[in-house]
Enzyme design. Structure first.
Site, short mmCIF file in Angstrom:
data_model
loop_
_atom_site.label_atom_id
_atom_site.label_comp_id
_atom_site.label_asym_id
_atom_site.label_seq_id
_atom_site.Cartn_x
_atom_site.Cartn_y
_atom_site.Cartn_z
CB THR A 1 4.54 5.83 18.86
OG1 THR A 1 5.96 5.66 18.95
CG2 THR A 1 4.18 7.27 19.18
NE ARG A 2 0.63 5.52 13.81
CZ ARG A 2 0.14 5.83 12.62
NH1 ARG A 2 -1.10 5.53 12.32
NH2 ARG A 2 0.87 6.47 11.74
NE ARG B 1 -8.17 2.93 3.57
CZ ARG B 1 -8.23 2.29 4.74
NH1 ARG B 1 -9.41 1.99 5.26
NH2 ARG B 1 -7.14 1.96 5.40
NE ARG B 2 -6.42 2.48 8.55
CZ ARG B 2 -5.17 2.12 8.72
NH1 ARG B 2 -4.29 2.99 9.22
NH2 ARG B 2 -4.77 0.90 8.39
NE ARG C 1 3.83 9.43 9.73
CZ ARG C 1 4.97 9.73 9.11
NH1 ARG C 1 5.14 10.94 8.59
NH2 ARG C 1 5.93 8.84 8.97
CB CYS D 1 -1.05 5.62 -0.58
SG CYS D 1 0.18 6.70 0.18
CE LYS E 1 -0.77 0.41 5.00
NZ LYS E 1 -1.79 0.57 6.06
CG ASP E 2 3.63 2.13 2.75
OD1 ASP E 2 2.57 2.74 2.98
OD2 ASP E 2 4.26 1.50 3.62
#
Length: 333
Positions: free
Chosen positions: A165-166, A142-143, A160, A257, A94-95
């Site tokens: 981290t998230r 998109r999300r 990011r 993307c 996807k990248d």
């Protein structure tokens, strides 16, 4: 017959008879590239070295949309491949830009992992049970559109950072939840963090999500050399065709993307099905097109033909319905 897999610095001396595989240095990239390398080593008996390459997407703290989205993780890997520093590189598909890179080809697509998005929320909450106004983090337009479509009351926040981290931002109360790719969580062994999975029928994911791409110098994919043998050992023909169909939607819409587009393709009962959706960024509108193709056989060549055919028909329907006016599609190049 079993080869060895080792990890080396990017400037390590090249060793004769060793297949050098380029990867980003993030924990997720290394995990997924290691899995590919181990599959190659088992199937071919080749010794494989992982070579870490730093990309713009790894060093910048800007959002993916600000960075330009597509290609920020791929360029440095491709430069290393063209320079001969590595023999092949592994991308998260996807990248990877849909436009071909001069002198390079995607030689293999391994079997896809779980393509769904997943919610990691505090207190075991799901998308349905998140309280009104809950703060949900994602770096994907998109999300954002999909979340706002399902729950317009949510406070969707751009972010990011790597997976740890998230997840830490949720654990420490900075966010109520984050949305992540189930495939990445699987590869990192962090499925324990998932509190909800989003069905592809309701929230289709980025074209190619969950799949990896093995890119090589043009010509190296042919013949019986070690690189061609490695590619043949891990390519999964139905996954390959499915992601070609999905990415053909991006290419046909000239989208990157960072565009709010979801697509899902599957091969089932001799048919290749493709559904794609374009969202208005605020989630208030969407356009969907679905088509199927019947390949003459399940051979790679026939599946690829079917993928391009069904992709073209989905793109034509979306454009006729006004997809280009619904959302800023950006560029795939």
């Amino acid at each position: 017959m079993s080869g060895a897999v080792t990890r080396v610095d990017g400037d390590a001396e090249r060793r004769e008879g060793v297949l050098r595989v380029g990867t980003r240095g993030s924990a997720l990239a290394v995990a997924q590239t290691t899995a590919v390398a181990e599959s190659i080593a088992r199937a071919t008996g080749l010794d494989v070295e992982l070579v870490t390459v730093t990309t713009q997407g790894d060093t910048s703290r800007e959002s993916l949309a600000q960075l330009g989205g597509t290609g920020v993780f791929a360029t440095a890997l491709r430069d290393a491949l063209l320079a001969g520093d590595v023999d092949l590189v592994v991308h998260s598909l996807k990248d990877l830009p849909t436009a071909p890179a001069t002198g390079l080809v995607v030689g293999a697509i391994p079997k896809r992992a779980d393509a769904r998005d997943a919610l990691a929320a505090r207190d075991g909450l799901t998308l349905e049970t998140l309280p009104e106004g809950a703060r949900v983090g994602t770096g994907s337009p998109r999300r954002v559109a999909q979340l706002k479509s399902q729950r317009p009351d949510l406070d969707v926040t751009d972010l990011r950072g790597n997976v740890d981290t998230r997840l830490r931002m949720v654990a420490e109360g900075e966010l109520d939840a984050v949305v992540l790719a189930a495939a990445g969580l699987t590869r990192l062994g962090r499925l324990d963090a998932v509190t909800d999975y989003f069905p592809l029928s309701l929230m289709p994911t980025a074209p190619g999500q969950g799949a990896l791409a093995l890119e090589v110098r043009a010509g190296d994919e042919k013949g019986r050399g070690p690189i061609a043998r490695a590619l043949a050992a891990v390519d999964h023909v139905t996954t390959h065709a499915s992601v070609v169909a999905e990415r053909h939607v991006l290419a046909g819409l000239e989208a990157g993307c960072a565009a709010p587009i979801g697509a899902t393709a599957i091969v089932d009962d001799g048919l290749l099905f493709l559904t794609a959706t374009v969202y208005r960024p605020d989630g208030t509108e969407r356009l969907t097109a679905s088509h199927a193709a019947t390949p003459d056989s399940l051979s790679s060549a026939h599946l690829q033909e079917a993928a391009l055919d069904v992709g073209a028909r989905v793109v034509a329907e979306l454009l006729q319905a006004g997809a280009a006016d619904l959302a800023p599609l950006g560029s795939s190049r």
